[in-house]
Scaffold this motif. Structure first.
Motif, PDB file in Angstrom:
ATOM      1  N   ARG A   1       0.935  -1.049   0.077  1.00  9.52           N
ATOM      2  CA  ARG A   1      -0.007   0.015  -0.068  1.00  9.52           C
ATOM      3  C   ARG A   1       0.819   1.268   0.034  1.00  9.52           C
ATOM      4  NH1 ARG A   1      -1.971  -3.039   4.042  1.00  9.52           N
ATOM      5  NH2 ARG A   1      -1.249  -1.515   5.665  1.00  9.52           N
TER       6      ARG A   1
ATOM      7  N   VAL B   1      -3.186   8.854 -11.462  1.00  4.67           N
ATOM      8  CA  VAL B   1      -4.044   8.416 -10.332  1.00  4.67           C
ATOM      9  C   VAL B   1      -3.418   9.167  -9.010  1.00  4.67           C
ATOM     10  CG1 VAL B   1      -4.489   6.342  -8.668  1.00  4.67           C
ATOM     11  CG2 VAL B   1      -4.279   6.127 -11.126  1.00  4.67           C
TER      12      VAL B   1
ATOM     13  N   PRO C   1      -3.567   8.777  -5.444  1.00  2.00           N
ATOM     14  CA  PRO C   1      -3.804   7.578  -4.517  1.00  2.00           C
ATOM     15  C   PRO C   1      -4.086   8.045  -3.119  1.00  2.00           C
ATOM     16  CG  PRO C   1      -1.431   7.949  -4.847  1.00  2.00           C
ATOM     17  CD  PRO C   1      -2.063   8.982  -5.667  1.00  2.00           C
ATOM     18  N   ARG C   2      -5.016   7.317  -2.472  1.00  2.00           N
ATOM     19  CA  ARG C   2      -5.109   7.195  -0.967  1.00  2.00           C
ATOM     20  C   ARG C   2      -4.224   6.471  -0.410  1.00  2.00           C
ATOM     21  NH1 ARG C   2     -11.213   5.531  -0.288  1.00  2.00           N
ATOM     22  NH2 ARG C   2     -10.398   3.613  -1.199  1.00  2.00           N
TER      23      ARG C   2
ATOM     24  N   ASP D   1      -4.468   3.778   1.387  1.00  2.00           N
ATOM     25  CA  ASP D   1      -4.853   2.450   1.120  1.00  2.00           C
ATOM     26  C   ASP D   1      -4.607   1.905  -0.304  1.00  2.00           C
ATOM     27  OD1 ASP D   1      -7.018   3.348   0.392  1.00  2.00           O
ATOM     28  OD2 ASP D   1      -8.352   2.493   1.635  1.00  2.00           O
ATOM     29  N   GLU D   2      -4.451   2.769  -1.232  1.00  2.00           N
ATOM     30  CA  GLU D   2      -4.158   2.209  -2.481  1.00  2.00           C
ATOM     31  C   GLU D   2      -3.189   1.169  -2.564  1.00  2.00           C
ATOM     32  OE1 GLU D   2      -5.244   2.294  -6.523  1.00  2.00           O
ATOM     33  OE2 GLU D   2      -5.929   3.878  -5.256  1.00  2.00           O
ATOM     34  N   THR D   3      -3.563   0.223  -3.371  1.00  2.00           N
ATOM     35  CA  THR D   3      -2.384  -0.823  -3.467  1.00  2.00           C
ATOM     36  C   THR D   3      -1.513  -0.640  -4.855  1.00  2.00           C
ATOM     37  OG1 THR D   3      -3.992  -2.619  -2.618  1.00  2.00           O
ATOM     38  CG2 THR D   3      -2.135  -3.340  -4.183  1.00  2.00           C
TER      39      THR D   3
ATOM     40  N   ASP E   1       3.449   0.445 -12.300  1.00  2.00           N
ATOM     41  CA  ASP E   1       3.182   1.973 -11.660  1.00  2.00           C
ATOM     42  C   ASP E   1       4.589   2.733 -11.762  1.00  2.00           C
ATOM     43  OD1 ASP E   1       0.380   1.453 -10.948  1.00  2.00           O
ATOM     44  OD2 ASP E   1       0.804   1.186  -9.044  1.00  2.00           O
TER      45      ASP E   1
END
Length: 222
Positions: free
Chosen positions: A165, A187, A189-190, A192-194, A199
């Motif tokens: 994460r 993106v 991301p938060r 908790d984004e995996t 990427d």
């Protein structure tokens, strides 16, 4: 919002048209009246002939009511002097200057004048696309804040971080993930984004931590 632009070359005229299309008002300054031929008829009415650092010229262009000023002429000296006048004399909040000499760009960034270092930025961008990952090239700073405290760097996600994460990465390294590029899309991301294979990270870190961050991101261990 009213925006004053110095320089009616390809960049200045494109900026003017784009900003107008966004609903802003613009005035374009150039000492060569022939340059205004690049402007479409409606925009040409906001053309002001003269030197960009001349106070009377700036006032005629509406600098006193401007929220932003862009100095994008072909001369470094003209751009930076005009940018300083806009910032320091007229108190324009958002000021940016195009600078061809990367050494000058760094100096004026530290003085609080955001700059676009044309030659350096273009060369770096081309190199990143030609030889991605070569000699850590993708890990070079993409941006520095005017004070020289923070920098943003780009790096492919190391194999060891696949499936973990964002919050784990930020806890392990002195950085913050600004955004990801995933499958050609941006993106935000938060925590908790995996993180996924493929990427590309764009991270913010203190300049003093940048080298260690780059070393850790270029390795395989998490």
């Amino acid at each position: 919002m009213h925006i004053v632009i110095l320089g009616c070359g390809r960049v200045g005229s494109t900026l003017a048209h784009t900003l107008e299309d966004m609903g802003h008002t613009v005035a374009v300054i150039d000492r060569d009246p022939e340059a205004f031929r690049r402007l479409r008829p409606g925009t040409a009415g906001a053309a002001v002939e003269g030197l960009g650092h001349d106070r009377d010229v700036l006032v005629k262009a509406g600098i006193e009511d401007a929220s932003a000023f862009a100095a994008v002429s072909s001369g470094d000296n003209s751009n930076i002097i005009a940018a300083r006048v806009a910032l320091e004399t007229f108190g324009v909040r958002h000021v940016v200057a195009r600078i061809y000499d990367p050494r000058r760009a760094q100096v004026y960034q530290r003085l609080g004048i955001p700059t676009v270092g044309t030659v350096h930025w273009t060369a770096e961008t081309v190199l990143r696309r030609l030889v991605p990952g070569s000699d850590g090239l993708d890990l070079g700073p993409l941006w520095r804040d005017p004070s020289g405290t923070l920098a943003m760097t780009e790096a492919p996600l190391p194999h060891g971080w696949y499936g973990k994460r964002v919050e784990q990465l930020e806890s392990a390294l002195p950085l913050r993930v600004a955004y990801l590029v995933r499958g050609g899309e941006l993106v935000l991301p938060r925590g908790d984004e995996t993180l996924d294979a493929g990427d590309v990270l764009h991270v913010l870190a203190r300049v003093g931590d940048l080298e260690s961050v780059q070393e850790r991101l270029s390795g395989e261990e998490s």
